[in-house]
Design a protein around this motif. Structure first.
Motif, short mmCIF file in Angstrom:
data_model
loop_
_atom_site.label_atom_id
_atom_site.label_comp_id
_atom_site.label_asym_id
_atom_site.label_seq_id
_atom_site.Cartn_x
_atom_site.Cartn_y
_atom_site.Cartn_z
N ASN A 71 1.46 6.49 -6.53
CA ASN A 71 0.46 7.52 -6.94
C ASN A 71 0.73 8.72 -6.81
N ASN A 72 1.39 8.97 -5.42
CA ASN A 72 1.84 10.39 -5.30
C ASN A 72 3.06 10.83 -6.19
N GLN B 16 0.82 -1.41 -0.02
CA GLN B 16 0.00 -0.02 0.03
C GLN B 16 1.05 1.19 0.16
N GLY C 70 -3.56 5.34 -9.53
CA GLY C 70 -4.47 6.09 -8.84
C GLY C 70 -5.83 5.19 -8.39
N GLU C 71 -6.34 4.77 -9.47
CA GLU C 71 -7.77 3.88 -9.32
C GLU C 71 -7.25 2.57 -8.32
N ASN D 35 0.87 4.01 -3.03
CA ASN D 35 0.70 5.45 -2.61
C ASN D 35 1.72 6.23 -2.87
N SER E 207 -4.69 2.43 -6.37
CA SER E 207 -4.24 2.70 -4.87
C SER E 207 -5.53 2.84 -4.02
N THR E 208 -6.53 3.59 -4.68
CA THR E 208 -7.65 3.71 -3.98
C THR E 208 -8.50 2.39 -3.58
N SER E 209 -8.50 1.58 -4.65
CA SER E 209 -9.19 0.34 -4.43
C SER E 209 -8.50 -0.62 -3.51
N TYR E 210 -7.16 -0.50 -3.59
CA TYR E 210 -6.45 -1.28 -2.70
C TYR E 210 -6.58 -0.93 -1.32
N ALA E 211 -6.93 0.13 -1.08
CA ALA E 211 -6.77 0.71 0.45
C ALA E 211 -7.88 0.02 1.12
N ASP E 212 -9.21 -0.21 0.37
CA ASP E 212 -10.19 -0.98 0.94
C ASP E 212 -9.76 -2.54 1.33
#
Length: 601
Positions: free
Chosen positions: A290-291, A283, A485-486, A287, A488-493
């Motif tokens: 993504n950053n 993660q 980016g997508e 991130n 990273s957001t999905s993997y956060a869950d």
């Protein structure tokens, strides 16, 4: 007159001489030879008041002889009576001596001692306790309560422990109806209904009889006590013990299965912990990637814009003025090459970091055991002593871990595709940087050598091609960073679910350990059930199987060797109205001995 006198003396001779001969013969046969006793039997008769209080008690002693003669018996009797013949009996303390001339000899001994049982009988009419003698003839609802218990004051309680009681109460159907008696046998005998109870050896009981009556009166209650000498055959317990053995075997299997479950859960807990660490690294890598996407796309945007500007400017070059403009572009091309090289280095760093994070995630995911728990395993958790809410949480955690593994397995191809793409972008960027660097160097060296018409056109075409290619590269880079980016957001869950699974897995492991402790304790407690059950059955049977009981005398232990049986016959007073009797004096004719003798003729 002389004739009459002669007949009288003749009659006297005929009457007395045989009697004298018999008496003489009996006297001559009287010896002190001891009798040979085969066995002795005692029947104890007792009379109780209507409430169960003992009123009187006596024993009838019966002897079976192999040889007649003198019998010596023992008993602390208040009085004795010969029931066989008119022979005298001698009593010296508790020693009784008598002569038996028949093979069977009986005598009665009156006692003053307690029965082995206490009987307490209560009578109720319409719910109120009454004295039965005072309500004779009345009607209503009758309840009789019979309490039987051990008499602690009795000299010998071996009879209470080994004798079975039969308690029978006859009720006349002319007076009683709606008869009920729990645990009793009710049988008809003429006009009577016999209510019979059985009290097993050593048992204390409270027996009840209920009936409705139009006229309250009844005969006495009959109680007999006999040794429980029948042999109790034990039931066939093989099938029952086999069922219990199957149960204990199943519990053993459950215990083993729970142990394996505990090992699996422990492995799951460790795997989830490693998974959480690896997922955290992955993660962080996502991130960071993504950053960095903004910086990448921003730098690429500047380069792309520079290419577009160069393309526009180069497209306007003509003649000698174009050659001069090219000379001024060498410095800009060199700067562009430097920016492209920096971008390639950043892409290389990101690719290496992503590869490490992806490998850590794969290692963690590989540590998660595949789903092996069944509905039976779940049910075992719910049937355990664990709190049901904690079991719900544990199972939810386990299933979340399995869901995370499933998502990973479905997404692993996407994860694997990221690193080659990064490598490809890095290679392409590096190639472009090298090309721009070569272009700048060559441009600087060959500005003076370019053919003004043909060479300049060729250069402009090369710049157009390079600008177009980089524009395609830039658009691909923007799409890639949007995808990162997508992801990273999905993997956060997914990572949050893995974190929850990891935090709950330790509770699951602790719960599994507690469950295994419980099933181990259950197995330890039940593994001997078949043997213990058989022991209890044998114990229960032995409680009533008195077939090995050796009879003892109720009267004196000195009689034990010859005592064959002892029985008790007990009866309560009847509850009946007194009969009106008139004293009728019968006048007896005052006849003398000679008158009676003469009447014989």
């Amino acid at each position: 007159m002389k004739t009459t006198t002669k007949w009288i003396w003749l009659t006297l001779a005929l009457f007395f001489i045989p009697w004298m001969n018999t008496a003489f013969a009996a006297s001559s046969d009287d010896t002190d030879e001891e009798a040979e006793v085969e066995e002795k039997n005692e029947v104890i008769y007792a009379n109780l008041a209507t409430g169960g209080t003992l009123e009187n008690i006596y024993v009838v002693n019966g002897f079976e002889l192999n040889q007649t003669g003198i019998i010596e018996d023992y008993g602390n009797y208040e009085s004795i009576k010969n029931l066989t013949d008119t022979g005298e009996m001698e009593q010296d303390g508790d020693k009784i001596r008598m002569e038996a001339t028949e093979d069977n000899f009986y005598y009665q001994g009156n006692l003053s001692r307690e029965l082995p049982w206490n009987f307490s009988i209560h009578y109720y009419l319409d719910g109120e306790e009454v004295d039965p003698q005072e309500v004779i003839g009345e009607s209503g609802s009758v309840d009789i309560e019979i309490e039987v218990e051990e008499n602690e004051e009795a000299e010998e309680n071996v009879f209470f422990d080994n004798y079975m009681l039969q308690i029978s109460q006859p009720l006349n159907t002319d007076y009683f109806y709606n008869v009920e008696a729990e645990d009793a046998t009710i049988a008809s005998s003429g006009k009577d209904q016999q209510i019979a109870f059985t009290v097993m050896p050593g048992e204390t009981e409270t027996l009840t009889i209920h009936a409705d009556t139009d006229q309250f009166e009844m005969e006495g209650m009959e109680i007999s006590a006999l040794p429980s000498s029948f042999s109790v055959d034990g039931p066939d317990t093989d099938s029952l013990t086999e069922e219990f053995q199957s149960l204990t075997d199943a519990i053993a299997d459950i215990n083993q299965g729970v142990g394996e479950l505990g090992d699996g859960v422990s492995g799951l807990s460790g795997g989830l912990s490693d998974l959480e660490n690896g997922s955290s690294e992955f993660q962080d890598g996502l991130n960071e990637l993504n950053n960095s996407s903004g910086e990448l796309t921003g730098a690429s945007e500047e380069i792309n814009n520079a290419f577009q500007s160069v393309q526009e400017e180069v497209g306007q070059f003509t003649g000698v003025d174009g050659i001069e403009e090219l000379s001024s572009m060498t410095e800009a091309a060199s700067g562009m090459a430097s920016e492209m090289e920096n971008l390639a280095d950043e892409l290389d760093t990101l690719s290496a970091g992503y590869g490490d994070a992806k490998e850590a995630l794969k290692t963690a995911m590989d540590d998660i055991p595949e789903a092996t728990l069944t509905e039976e395993d779940y049910q075992a958790l719910y049937d355990s002593e664990l709190d049901s809410e904690m079991v719900d949480e544990l199972i939810g955690t386990y299933e979340a871990a399995q869901d995370a593994l499933a998502v990973y397995n479905e997404s692993v191809e996407s994860f694997d595709a990221v690193e080659p793409t990064l490598d490809e972008f890095q290679t392409s960027t590096s190639d472009i940087a090298n090309n721009v660097r070569d272009f700048a160097d060559e441009l600087d060296q060959s500005v003076g050598e370019i053919n003004i018409d043909e060479g300049l056109d060729e250069f402009i075409t090369s710049v157009d091609t390079m600008a177009d290619n980089y524009n395609q590269f830039h658009e691909g880079l923007v799409s890639y960073t949007n995808g990162v980016g997508e992801l990273s957001t999905s993997y956060a869950d997914i990572h949050n679910g893995i974190s929850e699974s990891a935090s709950g897995s330790s509770e699951l492991a602790n719960g599994a350990d507690e469950l295994q402790d419980g099933t181990s304790e259950l197995y330890d407690a039940t593994q001997n059930i078949p043997d213990e059950m058989q022991e209890e059955i044998d114990k229960m049977i032995s409680q009533y199987d008195k077939s090995d009981f050796d009879p003892v005398s109720f009267v004196s232990e000195d009689n034990d060797d010859i005592t064959n049986s002892v029985q008790f016959v007990i009866q309560t007073d009847s509850i009946q109205p007194e009969e009106d009797t008139e004293d009728v004096e019968e006048e007896e004719e005052d006849e003398g001995f000679w008158d009676k003798l003469m009447n014989l003729f």
